[in-house]
Design a protein around this motif. Structure first.
Motif, PDB file in Angstrom:
ATOM      1  N   ALA A  71       0.836  -1.204   0.000  1.00 32.03           N
ATOM      2  CA  ALA A  71       0.000   0.000   0.000  1.00 32.03           C
ATOM      3  C   ALA A  71       0.870   1.253   0.000  1.00 32.03           C
ATOM      4  O   ALA A  71       0.597   2.220  -0.721  1.00 32.03           O
ATOM      5  N   VAL A  72       1.927   1.234   0.777  1.00 29.03           N
ATOM      6  CA  VAL A  72       2.848   2.376   0.812  1.00 29.03           C
ATOM      7  C   VAL A  72       3.531   2.545  -0.542  1.00 29.03           C
ATOM      8  O   VAL A  72       3.647   3.663  -1.062  1.00 29.03           O
ATOM      9  N   VAL A  73       3.954   1.446  -1.138  1.00 31.72           N
ATOM     10  CA  VAL A  73       4.599   1.505  -2.451  1.00 31.72           C
ATOM     11  C   VAL A  73       3.627   2.063  -3.494  1.00 31.72           C
ATOM     12  O   VAL A  73       4.010   2.898  -4.331  1.00 31.72           O
ATOM     13  N   ILE A  74       2.364   1.643  -3.440  1.00 31.57           N
ATOM     14  CA  ILE A  74       1.362   2.131  -4.392  1.00 31.57           C
ATOM     15  C   ILE A  74       1.169   3.633  -4.249  1.00 31.57           C
ATOM     16  O   ILE A  74       1.140   4.366  -5.237  1.00 31.57           O
ATOM     17  N   VAL A  75       1.038   4.097  -3.027  1.00 32.49           N
ATOM     18  CA  VAL A  75       0.852   5.532  -2.802  1.00 32.49           C
ATOM     19  C   VAL A  75       2.040   6.321  -3.328  1.00 32.49           C
ATOM     20  O   VAL A  75       1.876   7.346  -4.007  1.00 32.49           O
ATOM     21  N   LEU A  76       3.229   5.836  -3.056  1.00 32.15           N
ATOM     22  CA  LEU A  76       4.423   6.548  -3.529  1.00 32.15           C
ATOM     23  C   LEU A  76       4.511   6.555  -5.053  1.00 32.15           C
ATOM     24  O   LEU A  76       4.896   7.559  -5.658  1.00 32.15           O
ATOM     25  N   ARG A  77       4.157   5.445  -5.679  1.00 32.90           N
ATOM     26  CA  ARG A  77       4.228   5.366  -7.141  1.00 32.90           C
ATOM     27  C   ARG A  77       3.172   6.245  -7.797  1.00 32.90           C
ATOM     28  O   ARG A  77       3.407   6.848  -8.836  1.00 32.90           O
ATOM     29  N   LEU A  78       1.986   6.325  -7.210  1.00 38.91           N
ATOM     30  CA  LEU A  78       0.909   7.111  -7.815  1.00 38.91           C
ATOM     31  C   LEU A  78       1.071   8.608  -7.596  1.00 38.91           C
ATOM     32  O   LEU A  78       0.411   9.399  -8.263  1.00 38.91           O
TER      33      LEU A  78
ATOM     34  N   LEU B 234       6.753   0.823 -19.064  1.00 35.98           N
ATOM     35  CA  LEU B 234       7.165  -0.246 -18.151  1.00 35.98           C
ATOM     36  C   LEU B 234       6.799   0.111 -16.713  1.00 35.98           C
ATOM     37  O   LEU B 234       6.340  -0.741 -15.943  1.00 35.98           O
ATOM     38  N   ASP B 235       6.967   1.375 -16.351  1.00 29.92           N
ATOM     39  CA  ASP B 235       6.629   1.839 -15.006  1.00 29.92           C
ATOM     40  C   ASP B 235       5.130   1.688 -14.748  1.00 29.92           C
ATOM     41  O   ASP B 235       4.710   1.288 -13.664  1.00 29.92           O
ATOM     42  N   GLU B 236       4.305   2.010 -15.741  1.00 30.54           N
ATOM     43  CA  GLU B 236       2.864   1.852 -15.589  1.00 30.54           C
ATOM     44  C   GLU B 236       2.474   0.385 -15.445  1.00 30.54           C
ATOM     45  O   GLU B 236       1.611   0.037 -14.641  1.00 30.54           O
ATOM     46  N   LYS B 237       3.116  -0.494 -16.218  1.00 26.99           N
ATOM     47  CA  LYS B 237       2.831  -1.926 -16.119  1.00 26.99           C
ATOM     48  C   LYS B 237       3.206  -2.466 -14.739  1.00 26.99           C
ATOM     49  O   LYS B 237       2.473  -3.266 -14.157  1.00 26.99           O
ATOM     50  N   LEU B 238       4.350  -2.020 -14.217  1.00 29.80           N
ATOM     51  CA  LEU B 238       4.777  -2.448 -12.894  1.00 29.80           C
ATOM     52  C   LEU B 238       3.788  -1.982 -11.828  1.00 29.80           C
ATOM     53  O   LEU B 238       3.466  -2.727 -10.903  1.00 29.80           O
ATOM     54  N   THR B 239       3.264  -0.758 -11.964  1.00 26.68           N
ATOM     55  CA  THR B 239       2.272  -0.253 -11.018  1.00 26.68           C
ATOM     56  C   THR B 239       1.011  -1.108 -11.055  1.00 26.68           C
ATOM     57  O   THR B 239       0.442  -1.434 -10.012  1.00 26.68           O
ATOM     58  N   VAL B 240       0.568  -1.492 -12.236  1.00 21.31           N
ATOM     59  CA  VAL B 240      -0.618  -2.340 -12.370  1.00 21.31           C
ATOM     60  C   VAL B 240      -0.388  -3.687 -11.703  1.00 21.31           C
ATOM     61  O   VAL B 240      -1.251  -4.192 -10.977  1.00 21.31           O
ATOM     62  N   ILE B 241       0.768  -4.275 -11.890  1.00 20.64           N
ATOM     63  CA  ILE B 241       1.076  -5.565 -11.275  1.00 20.64           C
ATOM     64  C   ILE B 241       1.092  -5.449  -9.752  1.00 20.64           C
ATOM     65  O   ILE B 241       0.539  -6.303  -9.048  1.00 20.64           O
ATOM     66  N   VAL B 242       1.699  -4.382  -9.237  1.00 17.27           N
ATOM     67  CA  VAL B 242       1.748  -4.184  -7.786  1.00 17.27           C
ATOM     68  C   VAL B 242       0.335  -4.026  -7.217  1.00 17.27           C
ATOM     69  O   VAL B 242       0.000  -4.589  -6.174  1.00 17.27           O
ATOM     70  N   VAL B 243      -0.520  -3.279  -7.915  1.00 17.53           N
ATOM     71  CA  VAL B 243      -1.893  -3.082  -7.456  1.00 17.53           C
ATOM     72  C   VAL B 243      -2.675  -4.403  -7.490  1.00 17.53           C
ATOM     73  O   VAL B 243      -3.441  -4.701  -6.574  1.00 17.53           O
ATOM     74  N   LEU B 244      -2.474  -5.214  -8.514  1.00 16.98           N
ATOM     75  CA  LEU B 244      -3.140  -6.509  -8.584  1.00 16.98           C
ATOM     76  C   LEU B 244      -2.702  -7.439  -7.447  1.00 16.98           C
ATOM     77  O   LEU B 244      -3.527  -8.111  -6.828  1.00 16.98           O
ATOM     78  N   VAL B 245      -1.414  -7.457  -7.159  1.00 18.75           N
ATOM     79  CA  VAL B 245      -0.912  -8.281  -6.054  1.00 18.75           C
ATOM     80  C   VAL B 245      -1.487  -7.788  -4.730  1.00 18.75           C
ATOM     81  O   VAL B 245      -1.895  -8.583  -3.875  1.00 18.75           O
TER      82      VAL B 245
END
Length: 70
Positions: free
Chosen positions: A11-18, A28-39
């Protein structure tokens, strides 16, 4: 000993990325964000918090569907 819940860490990583500007993100950065959110979603789904979110989203979807139908 300190233990960190993986869902909280994600959750912290998602907030920082967004927080980053959209123009500064690569594809690639957007794809990684989507994967992190799905996990993150998979990790919180079986918890009581995840079930509460599911109920709220379900009620919202039902009310939008009922409001849109004549």
């Amino acid at each position: 000993m300190l233990t960190i819940n993986v869902a909280v860490l994600l959750a912290v990583v998602i907030v920082l990325r967004l927080r980053r500007r959209t123009q500064a993100r690569s594809r690639l950065d957007e794809k990684l964000t989507v994967i992190v959110v799905l996990v993150f979603g998979v990790l919180i789904a079986p918890t009581s918090f995840g079930q509460g979110v599911l109920n709220v989203v379900g009620q919202l979807a039902r009310s939008v569907t009922q409001a849109g139908s004549p």
